[in-house]
Design a protein around this motif. Structure first.
Motif, PDB file in Angstrom:
ATOM      1  N   GLU A 174       0.844  -1.196   0.000  1.00  0.00           N
ATOM      2  CA  GLU A 174       0.000   0.000   0.000  1.00  0.00           C
ATOM      3  C   GLU A 174       0.885   1.253   0.000  1.00  0.00           C
ATOM      4  O   GLU A 174       1.198   1.826   1.040  1.00  0.00           O
ATOM      5  N   ARG A 175       1.241   1.668  -1.179  1.00  0.00           N
ATOM      6  CA  ARG A 175       2.165   2.793  -1.349  1.00  0.00           C
ATOM      7  C   ARG A 175       1.670   4.061  -0.639  1.00  0.00           C
ATOM      8  O   ARG A 175       2.466   4.856  -0.120  1.00  0.00           O
ATOM      9  N   LYS A 176       0.360   4.255  -0.585  1.00  0.00           N
ATOM     10  CA  LYS A 176      -0.202   5.485  -0.003  1.00  0.00           C
ATOM     11  C   LYS A 176       0.074   5.612   1.497  1.00  0.00           C
ATOM     12  O   LYS A 176      -0.061   6.718   2.064  1.00  0.00           O
ATOM     13  N   LEU A 177       0.462   4.504   2.150  1.00  0.00           N
ATOM     14  CA  LEU A 177       0.741   4.551   3.589  1.00  0.00           C
ATOM     15  C   LEU A 177       2.106   5.166   3.898  1.00  0.00           C
ATOM     16  O   LEU A 177       2.398   5.483   5.057  1.00  0.00           O
ATOM     17  N   TYR A 178       2.932   5.334   2.864  1.00  0.00           N
ATOM     18  CA  TYR A 178       4.328   5.727   3.106  1.00  0.00           C
ATOM     19  C   TYR A 178       4.700   6.973   2.316  1.00  0.00           C
ATOM     20  O   TYR A 178       4.099   7.282   1.273  1.00  0.00           O
ATOM     21  N   ARG A 179       5.705   7.653   2.831  1.00  0.00           N
ATOM     22  CA  ARG A 179       6.254   8.783   2.076  1.00  0.00           C
ATOM     23  C   ARG A 179       6.959   8.255   0.838  1.00  0.00           C
ATOM     24  O   ARG A 179       7.539   7.161   0.847  1.00  0.00           O
ATOM     25  N   GLU A 180       6.950   9.030  -0.213  1.00  0.00           N
ATOM     26  CA  GLU A 180       7.486   8.579  -1.499  1.00  0.00           C
ATOM     27  C   GLU A 180       8.941   8.138  -1.379  1.00  0.00           C
ATOM     28  O   GLU A 180       9.361   7.129  -1.950  1.00  0.00           O
ATOM     29  N   LYS A 181       9.741   8.891  -0.613  1.00  0.00           N
ATOM     30  CA  LYS A 181      11.166   8.594  -0.516  1.00  0.00           C
ATOM     31  C   LYS A 181      11.459   7.333   0.292  1.00  0.00           C
ATOM     32  O   LYS A 181      12.504   6.708   0.113  1.00  0.00           O
ATOM     33  N   GLU A 182      10.554   6.946   1.193  1.00  0.00           N
ATOM     34  CA  GLU A 182      10.824   5.782   2.040  1.00  0.00           C
ATOM     35  C   GLU A 182      10.276   4.485   1.453  1.00  0.00           C
ATOM     36  O   GLU A 182      10.682   3.405   1.847  1.00  0.00           O
TER      37      GLU A 182
END
Length: 554
Positions: A174-182
């Motif tokens: 779930e990419r939306k749970l994380y900051r783009e860089k992390e």
């Protein structure tokens, strides 16, 4: 914080540990090393390895029958009084794994696999007893506890599967749970590196576990040997399963090199944890042991994902802490929703004014009582848990246990001096928990060292501090979620902290006759995991899925 001066004990461990049956115990003398090696060389290596693999999956009742047959034979033939050895364990995990190591180190590959014979059983049992005499005897109790608790993790395979599937396949996606860089797309990287998905890996690994679940009746025949091309031929996994099995396998020549190089360390089984299947030829294999194969569901998968990246690439290590923390957060929130008490959940927040200052990861409050949780997606290192290096032990203890507790208390005190102090108004009792993937082994002298460091360093409101594994957190959440008229969770934490016996939280509950089950939410995750696995692994999964749904979601 004031602590009562008390000596830590390991009485809880003594309640469950049992001595091995050894050659010296029965015959009154230890075998020589040459005597054991010559016995091994006289045997058909492949046949004995197959037999030992079956011994590793024997259910307790049949194991005792084998032991009784062996002891009775000695009594009849040699007149030895063997009736006094009823409580000794014959097929303990460590003795079986050490027998593998000796067989591989000194056996001679024959390339011939014959049908197992019942006459092979008693000589193999005797060989197992002889090898057990070479296990360490003069070992300090704390060193022994460190090794055995590091190796024999107290886990539930259903929880392991549900957790692995939810963290690695769902939360990590779930990419939306994380900051783009992390964010690191571990699922795509896994497919690109290995050629199959994490879901497919879990499905095959879990299916293989059924080969070594304790059986009521082991066949003692060649049917125990499995063919990688036959095992999944009627399932969706028929094309990819042989590759996964190959990746989980080690051949006899490679295993021999490992066994020779580690023969003097009876706790080092890292190689067969990495490769829990022994390849007999290009197509056929046997499982080593349930303990090493079950390791692949969660811990082993973590290392396989890590293997997708170069050693110097720390992106996965930095990223993994986030889905790990998210799993704990969701598990706690679901438990609170089902609880009869009105616990208040407080998420991490920024209490800084001029610059960012983050609170601890999670807080759980009920009236005057507050639990503070610091989650660290790490575990004891190999140098401490397997090699027992004193310097590494101290470093791990500081990193995984002591510093997170001190950090949580410092942060709490800083928040009380900030404009966010209202969040904790009226709190009188603090319980601080440091959570790791695997908790630091509960060894008395280590915990006494922790007490010595923390007793003068923590604020007076701290009533207990703990090092939990993720399994312990799941047990904690089950207790929170219970509807029956049970006390709040703080009562259990208080009793655990006051106990002089050192043990994990889960073990403490079990030995206190407090049943530990899966929470309803974890059962939901387990059902979702099984459903996907059954659809990949079974030819006609509908009936099995329906039965599973009734069992887990009732």
């Amino acid at each position: 914080m004031k602590l009562d001066d008390r000596k830590k004990t390991y009485g809880a461990f003594e309640k469950v540990v049992r001595p091995f049956l050894t050659y010296q115990l029965v015959f009154g003398r230890e075998p020589t090393k040459d005597e054991v090696i010559n016995s091994i060389k006289s045997l058909n290596l492949e046949n004995i390895l197959i037999l030992v693999s079956q011994f590793s999956a024997i259910e307790k009742k049949q194991a005792n029958k084998f032991k009784d047959d062996y002891l009775n034979a000695l009594n009849i033939v040699l007149g030895i009084n063997t009736g006094i050895y009823k409580s000794e364990v014959l097929f303990a995990s460590q003795s079986i794994l050490y027998l593998y190591k000796w067989l591989l180190a000194y056996g001679q590959e024959s390339k011939i696999i014959e049908e197992s014979q019942k006459v092979d059983v008693l000589p193999t049992i005797q060989l197992s007893l002889q090898v057990s005499d070479f296990l360490p005897k003069n070992i300090e109790i704390d060193d022994f506890l460190l090794r055995v608790l590091s190796f024999s993790k107290h886990t539930n395979i259903g929880n392991e599967l549900a957790r692995a599937y939810f963290i690695y396949c769902e939360l990590a996606n779930e990419r939306k749970l994380y900051r783009e860089k992390e964010f690191v797309d571990i699922n795509e990287d896994f497919i690109n590196f290995y050629g199959y998905s994490i879901e497919q890996y879990l499905a095959v690994n879990f299916a293989l576990l059924h080969l070594v679940l304790p059986h009521q009746k082991i066949p003692l025949s060649r049917s125990w040997v499995k063919n990688k091309n036959e095992l999944f031929k009627n399932t969706e996994l028929k094309k990819i399963a042989p590759k996964i099995i190959d990746d989980l396998s080690i051949n006899i020549s490679e295993a021999k090199e490992w066994a020779k190089s580690t023969i003097d360390n009876s706790w080092d089984y890292l190689k067969i944890q990495q490769f829990p299947l022994l390849k007999l030829n290009s197509d056929e294999f046997i499982p080593f042991h349930y303990d090493v194969l079950s390791n692949g569901i969660f811990d082993g998968l973590y290392h396989r994902i890590r293997g997708c990246y170069p050693k110097e690439d720390k992106r996965f290590l930095d990223f993994f802490g986030r889905p790990f923390e998210k799993y704990i957060e969701i598990t706690i929130k679901k438990a609170i929703q089902n609880s009869r008490f009105k616990y208040e959940y407080i998420d991490e927040f920024d209490y800084g004014t001029k610059s960012q200052s983050l609170s601890s990861d999670f807080y759980l409050r009920l009236n005057e009582d507050l639990i503070i949780i610091e989650a660290k997606g790490a575990r004891p290192t190999v140098n401490s848990s397997i090699k027992g290096e004193k310097k590494a032990i101290k470093k791990d203890l500081q990193k995984l246990f002591i510093e997170p507790i001190l950090q949580a208390d410092r942060t709490y005190q800083n928040i009380l001096d900030s404009s966010f102090s209202y969040k904790f108004a009226g709190v009188q009792n603090l319980y601080i928990i440091s959570v790791n993937l695997n908790g630091f082994p509960a060894v008395p002298s280590f915990y006494e060292e922790v007490d010595e460091i923390l007793k003068e360093s923590l604020s007076t409101k701290v009533k207990g501090y703990f090092n939990f594994s993720i399994t312990d957190i799941e047990a904690l959440c089950y207790l929170i979620s219970r509807k029956a008229k049970k006390p709040p969770i703080f009562r259990y934490l208080e009793n655990k902290f006051k106990s002089s016996e050192i043990q994990s939280f889960t073990w403490f509950l079990e030995l206190s006759s407090i049943p530990v089950k899966r929470s309803h939410w974890i059962n939901e995750q387990l059902y979702n995991s099984f459903k996907n696995i059954y659809e990949m692994s079974f030819e006609n999964p509908e009936e099995s899925i329906s039965t599973l749904k009734k069992k887990l979601l009732r």
